[in-house]
Design an enzyme around this catalytic site. Structure first.
Site, mmCIF file in Angstrom:
data_model
loop_
_atom_site.group_PDB
_atom_site.id
_atom_site.type_symbol
_atom_site.label_atom_id
_atom_site.label_comp_id
_atom_site.label_asym_id
_atom_site.label_seq_id
_atom_site.Cartn_x
_atom_site.Cartn_y
_atom_site.Cartn_z
ATOM 1 N N ASP A 187 59.527 6.389 12.117
ATOM 2 C CA ASP A 187 58.860 7.097 11.819
ATOM 3 C C ASP A 187 58.897 8.785 12.321
ATOM 4 O O ASP A 187 60.279 8.946 11.545
ATOM 5 C CB ASP A 187 57.197 6.510 13.237
ATOM 6 C CG ASP A 187 56.236 6.819 12.381
ATOM 7 O OD1 ASP A 187 56.213 7.321 11.224
ATOM 8 O OD2 ASP A 187 55.549 7.556 13.525
ATOM 9 N N ASP A 205 62.841 2.721 8.978
ATOM 10 C CA ASP A 205 63.253 4.566 9.795
ATOM 11 C C ASP A 205 62.488 4.637 10.655
ATOM 12 O O ASP A 205 62.031 3.085 11.614
ATOM 13 C CB ASP A 205 62.432 5.248 8.399
ATOM 14 C CG ASP A 205 60.357 4.802 8.909
ATOM 15 O OD1 ASP A 205 59.978 3.854 7.690
ATOM 16 O OD2 ASP A 205 59.729 5.441 9.895
HETATM 17 N N1 LIG Z 1 57.481 5.174 9.170
HETATM 18 C C1 LIG Z 1 56.412 4.674 8.262
HETATM 19 N N2 LIG Z 1 54.903 4.170 8.284
HETATM 20 C C2 LIG Z 1 53.827 4.271 7.910
HETATM 21 N N3 LIG Z 1 54.409 3.002 6.661
HETATM 22 C C3 LIG Z 1 55.388 2.673 6.552
HETATM 23 N N4 LIG Z 1 56.755 2.687 5.948
HETATM 24 C C4 LIG Z 1 57.502 2.341 6.536
HETATM 25 N N5 LIG Z 1 57.727 3.181 7.301
HETATM 26 C C5 LIG Z 1 56.895 3.799 7.484
#
Ligand SMILES: Nc1ncnc2[nH]cnc12
Ligand SMILES: CSC[C@H]1O[C@H](OP(=O)(O)O)[C@H](O)[C@@H]1O
Length: 291
Positions: free
Chosen positions: A211, A209
Site C-alpha cells: 500500500d 504491494d
Molecule cells: N494497495 C492496495 N489497495 C487496494 N487494493 C489493492 N489491490 C492490490 N493492492 C491494493
C-alpha cells in the site's frame, strides 16, 4: 447433506481456471441484473467447480461497478455451497510481504457506493456477520496452502475501500492504526451477500504491494502489482486445484452457521412481503421463503 459445489471468484489477474475437466462457459440469467461474465463450469476429481472472473474477462468492471448481487445470485443458482474468493491485496503489515497469501478472517467495510443486500423494503432480513468466513473452508484452504508449500498466514483483517484510487498516506496509516492486515476494493459487499445467500465464504488475499504507508516502498505502483500477480499466478492455480481435490464431497455443516444464516433472519411478516422482491429472492432465499 448436500453435495459440495466449489465456487471460485477470481480477482485481478485471474480470468480463467485451467485444469477443469469438461469445462464450458455458461451464461446464467439473474433477476439481479448482469453478472461480471459467464461462469466457467467444470469438474476436478468429480467435484463440480464454478468459476467467475469478478472483473469479467478482459477486466471490464471497476470495483464499484461490479454487480456483486448478480454474481452471488448466479453462483447460488449453480448450486455453489462453498466459495473461495481470490483477491489481490495491499499489505498493511511489515511481515506480510508481497507474495504472501493471507487467509482473511475479518473485514472492515468502508465501501459506500454499492448495493449491499438482497433484502430491503418488502422483505427485510438481518444476518450475522460476526464471523464472516467459514472455518471448515479455511481449514481446507490452509491444508492446501501447506501442501503446496506456499508462504501463507491464517487470519487477518481485510479493509474494504471504495477505490478505484489507492489510499492516501493518511488513510493507509489510519487503517494500520486500526490493526488491519490487508487492503482491497472488492470483498465487500461480496462476503455479506454470500452470507445472505447461505454460501460458506472465505478469502485468499494475495499480497501484491505494501500500500502507501511503507517508507521503503513508496507509492502503490500498478506495474509492480501486475508483476507480483503474474509471478504468483501459478501458485494461486496450484492452491485452487488442491482445494478442489481436498474439499469434502459432502457439504459439512458450517460451525458459524453460514449455511443456515437465513433461518431466523427475515423480519417481514409473510402477508406484508412484496411479491416482486420475494420472486427475485427465489435462489437466494427460496429455502426459507417457500415455508
Ligand atoms: N494497495 C492496495 N489497495 C487496494 N487494493 C489493492 N489491490 C492490490 N493492492 C491494493
Ligand atoms: C490490481 S490492483 C487493484 C484491484 O485489485 C484488487 O481486485 P481483486 O480483489 O478483484 O483481486 C483490488 O480490490 C482492486 O480491485
Amino acid at each position: 447433506m448436500a453435495k459440495s459445489v466449489l465456487g471460485l471468484v477470481g480477482g485481478s489477474g485471474i480470468y480463467d481456471l485451467p485444469g477443469l475437466e469438461n469445462a464450458e462457459w455458461v451464461g446464467v440469467d439473474s433477476p439481479w441484473g448482469d453478472p461480471s461474465d459467464k461462469v466457467r463450469i467444470g469438474y476436478i476429481d468429480g467435484l463440480k467447480v464454478v468459476f467467475l472472473p469478478r472483473h469479467g474477462r478482459g477486466h471490464i468492471y471497476a470495483p464499484s461497478d461490479i454487480n456483486y448481487r448478480a454474481n452471488i445470485d448466479v453462483l447460488k443458482r449453480c448450486g455453489v455451497t462453498d466459495l473461495v474468493s481470490v483477491s489481490a491485496c495491499g499489505s498493511l503489515k511489515e511481515e506480510l510481504a508481497p507474495g504472501t497469501f493471507v487467509l482473511v478472517d475479518q473485514f472492515i467495510d468502508r465501501t459506500f457506493a454499492r448495493a449491499k443486500s438482497f433484502f430491503g423494503q418488502g422483505c427485510v432480513a438481518h444476518v450475522s456477520m460476526a464471523y464472516p468466513v467459514s472455518p471448515k473452508l479455511v481449514d481446507c484452504v490452509e491444508m492446501a496452502a501447506r501442501a503446496e508449500d506456499l508462504s501463507y498466514r491464517r487470519g487477518g483483517t481485510y479493509l474494504a475501500m471504495e477505490g478505484p484510487q489507492f489510499s492516501s498516506l493518511a488513510e493507509s496509516h489510519l487503517y494500520r492504526s486500526w490493526g488491519c492486515d490487508v487492503i482491497g476494493m472488492t470483498n465487500m459487499p461480496e462476503a455479506k451477500l454470500a452470507r445472505e445467500a447461505e454460501i460458506c465464504y472465505t478469502t485468499v488475499a494475495m499480497i501484491t504491494d505494501y500500500d502507501s504507508w511503507h517508507p521503503d516502498h513508496g507509492e502503490v505502483d500498478i506495474q509492480a502489482i501486475l508483476k507480483v500477480l503474474h509471478d504468483n499466478a501459478s501458485n494461486a492455480q496450484r492452491l485452487v486445484a488442491r482445494i478442489a481435490r481436498d474439499l469434502p464431497r459432502e457439504h459439512e455443516a458450517c460451525p458459524v452457521g453460514s449455511d443456515t444464516a437465513l433461518e431466523f433472519a427475515i423480519m417481514t411478516a409473510p402477508e406484508a412481503r412484496d411479491p416482486e422482491l420475494v420472486s427475485k429472492l427465489d435462489a437466494i432465499a427460496g429455502r426459507v421463503l417457500k415455508g
